[in-house]
Write a protein that holds these residues in place. Structure first.
Motif, PDB file in Angstrom:
ATOM      1  N   MET A  66       0.836  -1.212   0.000  1.00  0.00           N
ATOM      2  CA  MET A  66       0.000   0.000   0.000  1.00  0.00           C
ATOM      3  C   MET A  66       0.864   1.252   0.000  1.00  0.00           C
ATOM      4  O   MET A  66       0.587   2.227  -0.689  1.00  0.00           O
ATOM      5  CB  MET A  66      -0.927   0.003   1.216  1.00  0.00           C
ATOM      6  N   LEU A  67       1.925   1.190   0.800  1.00  0.00           N
ATOM      7  CA  LEU A  67       2.826   2.347   0.851  1.00  0.00           C
ATOM      8  C   LEU A  67       3.415   2.619  -0.529  1.00  0.00           C
ATOM      9  O   LEU A  67       3.461   3.775  -0.991  1.00  0.00           O
ATOM     10  CB  LEU A  67       3.950   2.068   1.855  1.00  0.00           C
ATOM     11  N   ALA A  68       3.860   1.564  -1.200  1.00  0.00           N
ATOM     12  CA  ALA A  68       4.472   1.745  -2.518  1.00  0.00           C
ATOM     13  C   ALA A  68       3.485   2.403  -3.479  1.00  0.00           C
ATOM     14  O   ALA A  68       3.865   3.260  -4.286  1.00  0.00           O
ATOM     15  CB  ALA A  68       4.952   0.400  -3.066  1.00  0.00           C
ATOM     16  N   GLU A  69       2.206   2.042  -3.364  1.00  0.00           N
ATOM     17  CA  GLU A  69       1.205   2.669  -4.225  1.00  0.00           C
ATOM     18  C   GLU A  69       1.042   4.155  -3.901  1.00  0.00           C
ATOM     19  O   GLU A  69       0.922   4.994  -4.795  1.00  0.00           O
ATOM     20  CB  GLU A  69      -0.133   1.942  -4.095  1.00  0.00           C
ATOM     21  N   THR A  70       1.054   4.468  -2.612  1.00  0.00           N
ATOM     22  CA  THR A  70       0.974   5.883  -2.212  1.00  0.00           C
ATOM     23  C   THR A  70       2.173   6.664  -2.756  1.00  0.00           C
ATOM     24  O   THR A  70       2.026   7.782  -3.255  1.00  0.00           O
ATOM     25  CB  THR A  70       0.965   6.000  -0.669  1.00  0.00           C
ATOM     26  N   VAL A  71       3.341   6.046  -2.630  1.00  0.00           N
ATOM     27  CA  VAL A  71       4.554   6.707  -3.123  1.00  0.00           C
ATOM     28  C   VAL A  71       4.426   6.962  -4.620  1.00  0.00           C
ATOM     29  O   VAL A  71       4.704   8.071  -5.104  1.00  0.00           O
ATOM     30  CB  VAL A  71       5.805   5.857  -2.806  1.00  0.00           C
ATOM     31  N   TYR A  81       2.135   9.839  -5.215  1.00  0.00           N
ATOM     32  CA  TYR A  81       2.777  11.087  -4.794  1.00  0.00           C
ATOM     33  C   TYR A  81       3.775  11.559  -5.866  1.00  0.00           C
ATOM     34  O   TYR A  81       3.775  12.720  -6.267  1.00  0.00           O
ATOM     35  CB  TYR A  81       3.486  10.857  -3.458  1.00  0.00           C
ATOM     36  N   VAL A  82       4.588  10.602  -6.337  1.00  0.00           N
ATOM     37  CA  VAL A  82       5.587  10.944  -7.365  1.00  0.00           C
ATOM     38  C   VAL A  82       4.887  11.399  -8.643  1.00  0.00           C
ATOM     39  O   VAL A  82       5.275  12.403  -9.256  1.00  0.00           O
ATOM     40  CB  VAL A  82       6.517   9.739  -7.635  1.00  0.00           C
ATOM     41  N   ALA A  83       3.844  10.660  -9.020  1.00  0.00           N
ATOM     42  CA  ALA A  83       3.138  11.011 -10.254  1.00  0.00           C
ATOM     43  C   ALA A  83       2.496  12.388 -10.133  1.00  0.00           C
ATOM     44  O   ALA A  83       2.525  13.185 -11.072  1.00  0.00           O
ATOM     45  CB  ALA A  83       2.082   9.944 -10.565  1.00  0.00           C
ATOM     46  N   ASP A  84       1.935  12.684  -8.972  1.00  0.00           N
ATOM     47  CA  ASP A  84       1.303  13.989  -8.764  1.00  0.00           C
ATOM     48  C   ASP A  84       2.319  15.114  -8.913  1.00  0.00           C
ATOM     49  O   ASP A  84       2.064  16.125  -9.559  1.00  0.00           O
ATOM     50  CB  ASP A  84       0.681  14.067  -7.365  1.00  0.00           C
ATOM     51  N   LEU A 100       5.049  15.303   3.691  1.00  0.00           N
ATOM     52  CA  LEU A 100       5.585  14.003   4.096  1.00  0.00           C
ATOM     53  C   LEU A 100       5.114  13.636   5.495  1.00  0.00           C
ATOM     54  O   LEU A 100       4.801  12.471   5.780  1.00  0.00           O
ATOM     55  CB  LEU A 100       7.120  14.018   4.035  1.00  0.00           C
ATOM     56  N   ALA A 101       5.075  14.656   6.382  1.00  0.00           N
ATOM     57  CA  ALA A 101       4.573  14.408   7.739  1.00  0.00           C
ATOM     58  C   ALA A 101       3.120  13.967   7.683  1.00  0.00           C
ATOM     59  O   ALA A 101       2.713  13.001   8.358  1.00  0.00           O
ATOM     60  CB  ALA A 101       4.733  15.670   8.590  1.00  0.00           C
ATOM     61  N   GLN A 114      12.795   4.750  -3.171  1.00  0.00           N
ATOM     62  CA  GLN A 114      12.638   4.471  -4.600  1.00  0.00           C
ATOM     63  C   GLN A 114      11.830   5.594  -5.253  1.00  0.00           C
ATOM     64  O   GLN A 114      12.122   6.020  -6.366  1.00  0.00           O
ATOM     65  CB  GLN A 114      11.943   3.129  -4.820  1.00  0.00           C
ATOM     66  N   GLY A 115      10.817   6.084  -4.513  1.00  0.00           N
ATOM     67  CA  GLY A 115      10.046   7.210  -5.023  1.00  0.00           C
ATOM     68  C   GLY A 115      10.899   8.464  -5.151  1.00  0.00           C
ATOM     69  O   GLY A 115      10.793   9.212  -6.130  1.00  0.00           O
ATOM     70  N   HIS A 116      11.768   8.689  -4.182  1.00  0.00           N
ATOM     71  CA  HIS A 116      12.675   9.839  -4.285  1.00  0.00           C
ATOM     72  C   HIS A 116      13.532   9.734  -5.544  1.00  0.00           C
ATOM     73  O   HIS A 116      13.794  10.729  -6.214  1.00  0.00           O
ATOM     74  CB  HIS A 116      13.559   9.931  -3.039  1.00  0.00           C
ATOM     75  N   GLY A 117      13.983   8.518  -5.846  1.00  0.00           N
ATOM     76  CA  GLY A 117      14.802   8.328  -7.041  1.00  0.00           C
ATOM     77  C   GLY A 117      13.993   8.511  -8.317  1.00  0.00           C
ATOM     78  O   GLY A 117      14.415   9.204  -9.239  1.00  0.00           O
TER      79      GLY A 117
END
Lengths: 391, 351, 391, 351
Positions: free
Chosen positions: B10-15, B18-21, B36-37, B65-68
């Motif tokens: 689920m977290l990976a999907e949120t990431v 977030y990245v796509a947005d 992020l908080a 991975q999302g940061h990258g």
């Protein structure tokens, strides 16, 4: 196969070395040594120093007003030149526009253009690449339509190095859309101050600005600025390619960079680092092999043989080695490379480890070496077809 | 699938969202750190006992991975993985950690992976006096404090000190890194600290070793995200771009190079995934170090191939390739080249 | 994505480890450890040890008389197996003929052939490659012409590993010359004692004899020895390919070889050699990446997904690593490798440094890894087309 | 073209013919060493003052390239370049050298490149007593004497001793090398020699260093000859052999690999040619060492590619590829891997 230098040749090499060493400004040498950015004035000022001895157009024959050096003298010149941190002279006039003009141009064109190139008065750029046509010239789209004694030129050039500084551009354009591309291309010289020319900078990943886009919008070019016959531009471009590859080994420069890296390693107290020593020695031997491949090819062209497509091997290995060196410098300085600033690259700000200051920018910049001048993939295709005769 | 796997999924999907947005210009425009908080990412790696979500390395890996992938500028790695990771391992740092988790306090990391402490701490009455220069402190200009590793006087070992950046004697000189992130030199000139601001329990060397391992895995995950984009962009470009009348991806030599990029990507992905799932202990440390080393081997090669196969367009600032390449390169310069970690790797080997 | 082993799985792994360790003859272990040549009896004797626990046909489902292990147990079996110097069991019966028979054969064929394979009574070989048709099965030329209840088979197979030892050969033959090759190939089982079969040895550069040419001259094969439908042989061969690639990483073996090389380096007092230590560590990390690629693919097939063409990556990297290790061993032992003798390789003669004795032969032998089982070039073609979808 | 160039050119043509004759089964059937003597090759490298032809490294290079191309079994390298080369540098070895040049005496080389002497020599009255084992003496079964390097008693340095193989105390154990050439262990068990059989002038270390350099260049030339055949055979095979309905040489990835083989071959060829033409002095030594190192880099890669591109056929004993690969590999094992010579290379570097 042996290459033994005569006393006259040795004296010539000493003359070159002494003149360059005596006339290379310290500040300029420092900029080159530390991979800082050079300005147009840096280049042209230095090229004036060369032109004063007629060594800017160093490869030109005497008939074209050049020094008429032998191949051996050319080689010795490059070697002496590369040993010092001299700027790499701008090539587009002396190595490209010039040779095409003195080989294929008419007398009037020679008188009009050659002195300005040789004497470093005109700054040239090269209009070959277009969006969608890099190493593949058959895909050119820029058109030149004959209207009386002018061509009306429309199109777009890209990756045009120093178009922002240039007085003139030599340019491949399509003058005939009906025939196959190899027969419908012509070679034009275009005054960069002509109405209808717009130059837009392209910044590269190292933060530098040497590439440009050049938009040509109804630019009127006099027919007398066409070199050779209409439709023969492809032939002239091909003629240049082999010259270009021959000069693209960059061995002399790599030799200098290698000795700089070794000096940096000593200054950093890293001479005891076995891995570093091995990488340096390994690259040194690779470079030696490159130099001797070049010497052998040179020995054959002294004997009258054209280097031909074989010169591609020098471009391939020379650029691979130069890139490996740029990576080695980054690895040597490691976290010292992190303090990067445009102010340092523009020589405005000192650095505690100046050799590290330009290391990352140079590593990034040098990626271009295997892409431009005919990518290394294209060079391998040339060798596969023309030397190995693989279908 | 375990409960943890579910949460990570689920977290990976949120990431990803977030990245796509942010890539699509749908970022909130507000303060990224507050975002992020709000997403709960600042609590994510820490033990539930400390008020965290207990997602550990697996959670960090997903966020990094999302940061990258998105080249996010938020200093998650230095603030949450490095400084926060060290605080979470100090028994007397609960308050500081709570403030970090709440997003109230932003603590930069005043120590470097694989380098001895650059700061010295001299006993000074009941407290300490700190001096020295810590280079390359990531995102220090967004922090209000820095957690520095210092060599305390004659007693040896390493101490961890929480230093407010507004204290007298603290100077910060910031500069851009080659990839556009910012770092700074933190210069401590006789900075006086009460005894309570030393947070470790006598010697922080071991806990810093653990933090370094976690840092290497987090940085490997960031590299993985970046090289995934490089690979995907290059593959897409090879299918699109024509030369000599054919897509360049139809040339067999390019096909083989793309296959090798894909394999190299998979090598990193496999090691990062296994390391993130491995929990604690020597096998986890070994996998983390291996993931970092492999991420540089693969990252260099994928990066250079991505630029080469894009041709001149890959050299331009406008094109994304260079930015991803620089991110991976700067990570290497910050956290150390492969061979620098070979000894660390060997020390984690069993049998 | 995680791979957590249950207590039952761990107990299984311990059982495997203990049984193998207790039953691996010392002399055989020594031969494997030092890369000496194995005889047919070495193989079959060891395979009897495996068959006694029904672990020779270790990958077979219970329906086929196999142990019916889960994917996880298979993985743990391979890991335990690879950790010891056990001979690599002959694969052609258990991993190729067997699976095709129990998947596509009729009941009679299953009853007739499977027990002999499983119980290590019949020795099998594979008749795929032909002169001019290696990785390219479309170029097969061996024909099988139907004559009543027999096929008359004529042609030549090559690179047939252990044809000289085999009782049976499974074979691709052309039964229809009119249709395109993919539709005209059938899958036959041929008794190697049939009249008309001649086996000629092919010695390899390491001096070994595992390859053969098999000449088929009017060999009469009963129609009941055809597996599946006539003309569907291509389908069955493709079915096998993915299994084969999945098992071709050789990671467990490479892990053992790596630890042997490390032990040799210690015995030679070379632990302080920084370059050697770096190469070992570098290969160790490459191998770890391979193992975890394999684990991830395994985790997905536990979840029911077929590994599919992705498994090619394991074959590519696994063989590259195995070759690098074989080279590293030569480099470690250097001039000790010079004393080479067939007598040592045949385990007749002792050596002062036995680890060096087989190093060159193994290095040469391992060149085959990137050629056979679908060359690595073919694997890259598969990945390019099927995974990267490059046209 | 200089006079020397002319002679070398003619020599190379003779070598080509000799190799072609043997390959075509047109060998004389007589003793190969006598043939070499008749061709003048045994005199070829030595100074004219010593009765040689003065063709030096250039002449050796031409003959050794032929040995590589034709996989000639004649021990030119150990007898003429190594042992003979050492004799030619010993002022008191004129007679022995003359016998070598005449083909009357066949002297094997009892010393190894880059390894300290394995034999010890104790003073014994007016003479010496030699003991120890020299491994891997090439073609010792074709020799009647061996020139050994030995550490003489307390005085230090290295001495050169000419030891007849029929002397009491000399044992030779021969064995085949992996490429089919033969070598042997020479075991000296208290072998008594008169003082006159020590041939050096006090310390042979320097002259042996020169012989080692000459050996490396000669071996590089042999490797060059061998890899030239590998390259040519592979290129020809790629044009002929069809897969998937096309010659495999029409696949771009194979084309690029063949191009890289061609470049690697050219790198060796260039360094060998320059080293052979460079005469004496440090630049010549540097080029010789570089030629050797490059011949291994290129040789490994060309050899492995040759087998791979031939497919299974390249793995067979019947096909020539394996024999060429083994020749290059055995040369590497005999004379030392690239990195073992890096220090030697660095010591020859000027500025």
């Amino acid at each position: 196969m042996t290459m033994i230098f005569s006393d006259a040749d040795k004296a010539f090499a000493a003359d070159v070395r002494d003149y360059l060493a005596a006339n290379l400004p310290e500040e300029l040498a420092r900029k080159v040594r530390y991979n800082q950015r050079l300005t147009r004035d840096d280049y042209t000022g230095w090229q004036d120093v060369l032109a004063a001895r007629n060594w800017y157009a160093v490869g030109w024959p005497a008939e074209a007003g050049g020094p008429g050096l032998t191949q051996t003298q050319r080689y010795l010149f490059e070697r002496a030149y590369g040993a010092l941190p001299c700027p790499h002279p701008c090539q587009f006039g002396i190595a490209m526009a010039g040779p095409v003009i003195f080989t294929f141009g008419n007398e009037e064109q020679k008188e009009r253009f050659l002195p300005g190139i040789r004497e470093n008065r005109d700054f040239w750029c090269q209009g070959y690449s277009e969006p969608g046509a890099g190493s593949d010239l058959a895909a050119l789209k820029t058109t030149a339509v004959r209207e009386g004694d002018h061509y009306r030129v429309n199109g777009q050039k890209i990756w045009t190095t120093w178009a922002n500084w240039a007085d003139w551009m030599f340019c491949l354009v399509k003058t005939d859309l009906q025939v196959k591309p190899q027969r419908g291309i012509s070679f034009l010289l275009i005054d960069m101050r002509s109405p209808g020319i717009t130059v837009r900078p392209i910044r590269t990943i190292d933060g530098d600005h040497e590439f440009n886009e050049v938009f040509l919008n109804d630019v009127m070019v006099p027919v007398e600025n066409r070199i050779g016959e209409e439709g023969q531009g492809w032939t002239y471009a091909k003629f240049l390619l082999e010259f270009e590859r021959f000069s693209m080994s960059g061995a002399a420069r790599s030799r200098r960079v290698l000795s700089e890296i070794r000096a940096d390693a000593e200054a950093l107290g890293r001479t005891g680092d076995a891995r570093l020593a091995e990488r340096l020695t390994g690259l040194e031997i690779e470079l030696l092999a490159l130099e001797h491949m070049e010497l052998r090819l040179l020995a054959r062209s002294v004997g009258g043989e054209n280097p031909g497509p074989e010169a591609s091997k020098l471009k391939i290995r020379g650029t691979e080695i130069a890139q490996a060196l740029s990576r080695l410098r980054v690895d040597l300085h490691a976290e010292d490379c992190l303090v990067h600033s445009d102010a340092f690259l523009d020589a405005l700000e000192p650095s505690s480890n100046p050799a590290a200051g330009g290391a990352v920018a140079t590593y990034l910049n040098q990626r271009k070496l295997t892409i431009w001048g005919g990518s290394n993939e294209v060079q391998r295709m040339i060798l596969a077809k023309q030397i190995l005769e693989l279908g | 699938m375990s409960h943890l796997d579910d949460e990570i999924h689920m977290l990976a999907e949120t990431v990803d969202r977030y990245v796509a947005d942010r890539a699509g210009g749908r970022a909130s425009g507000g303060d990224a750190w507050t975002e992020l908080a709000d997403l709960g990412w600042l609590l994510l790696p820490y033990p539930e006992a400390a008020g965290g979500l207990g997602l550990g390395a697996a959670g960090v890996s997903a966020v990094m991975q999302g940061h990258g992938r998105g080249l996010l500028p938020t200093p998650y790695l230095p603030f949450i993985v490095m400084a926060g990771g060290a605080l979470a391992r100090c028994p007397r740092a609960a308050d500081a950690l709570a403030a970090v988790m709440a997003g109230e306090r932003r603590v930069a990391a005043g120590f470097a992976v694989g380098r001895p402490a650059a700061i010295t701490a001299e006993p000074d009455g009941a407290g300490w006096r700190l001096g020295g220069t810590q280079p390359h402190v990531l995102a220090v200009d967004e922090a209000d404090a820095v957690l520095v590793a210092a060599r305390p006087g004659a007693e040896g070992g390493t101490g961890l000190f929480l230093v407010g950046l507004d204290l007298p004697g603290v100077t910060v000189e910031t500069y851009p890194l080659p990839d556009g992130r910012r770092a700074g030199r933190v210069i401590l000139n006789g900075v006086a600290l009460p005894a309570a601001d030393r947070l470790d329990d006598g010697d922080a060397a071991a806990l810093l070793g653990d933090v370094e391992t976690a840092t290497l895995l987090a940085a490997a995950a960031e590299n993985l995200g970046a090289m995934q984009v490089l690979y995907e962009e290059t593959l897409a470009y090879a299918k699109l771009r024509k030369q000599f009348g054919r897509p360049i991806g139809s040339f067999q030599s390019l096909q083989f190079r793309l296959v090798d990029m894909w394999i190299k990507l998979d090598e990193v992905r496999s090691l990062v995934a296994s390391a993130a799932a491995a929990g604690d202990g020597p096998e986890a440390a070994q996998l983390a170090v291996a993931a970092w080393i492999q991420s540089l081997w693969s990252g260099r090669s994928i990066g250079e191939e991505a630029i080469q196969l894009h041709g001149a367009i890959g050299m331009t600032e406008e094109h994304a390739a260079g930015r991803y390449v620089k991110r991976i390169l700067v990570n290497e310069l910050l956290f150390g080249a492969p061979e620098r970690h070979f000894a660390r790797y060997r020390s984690t080997m069993q049998g």
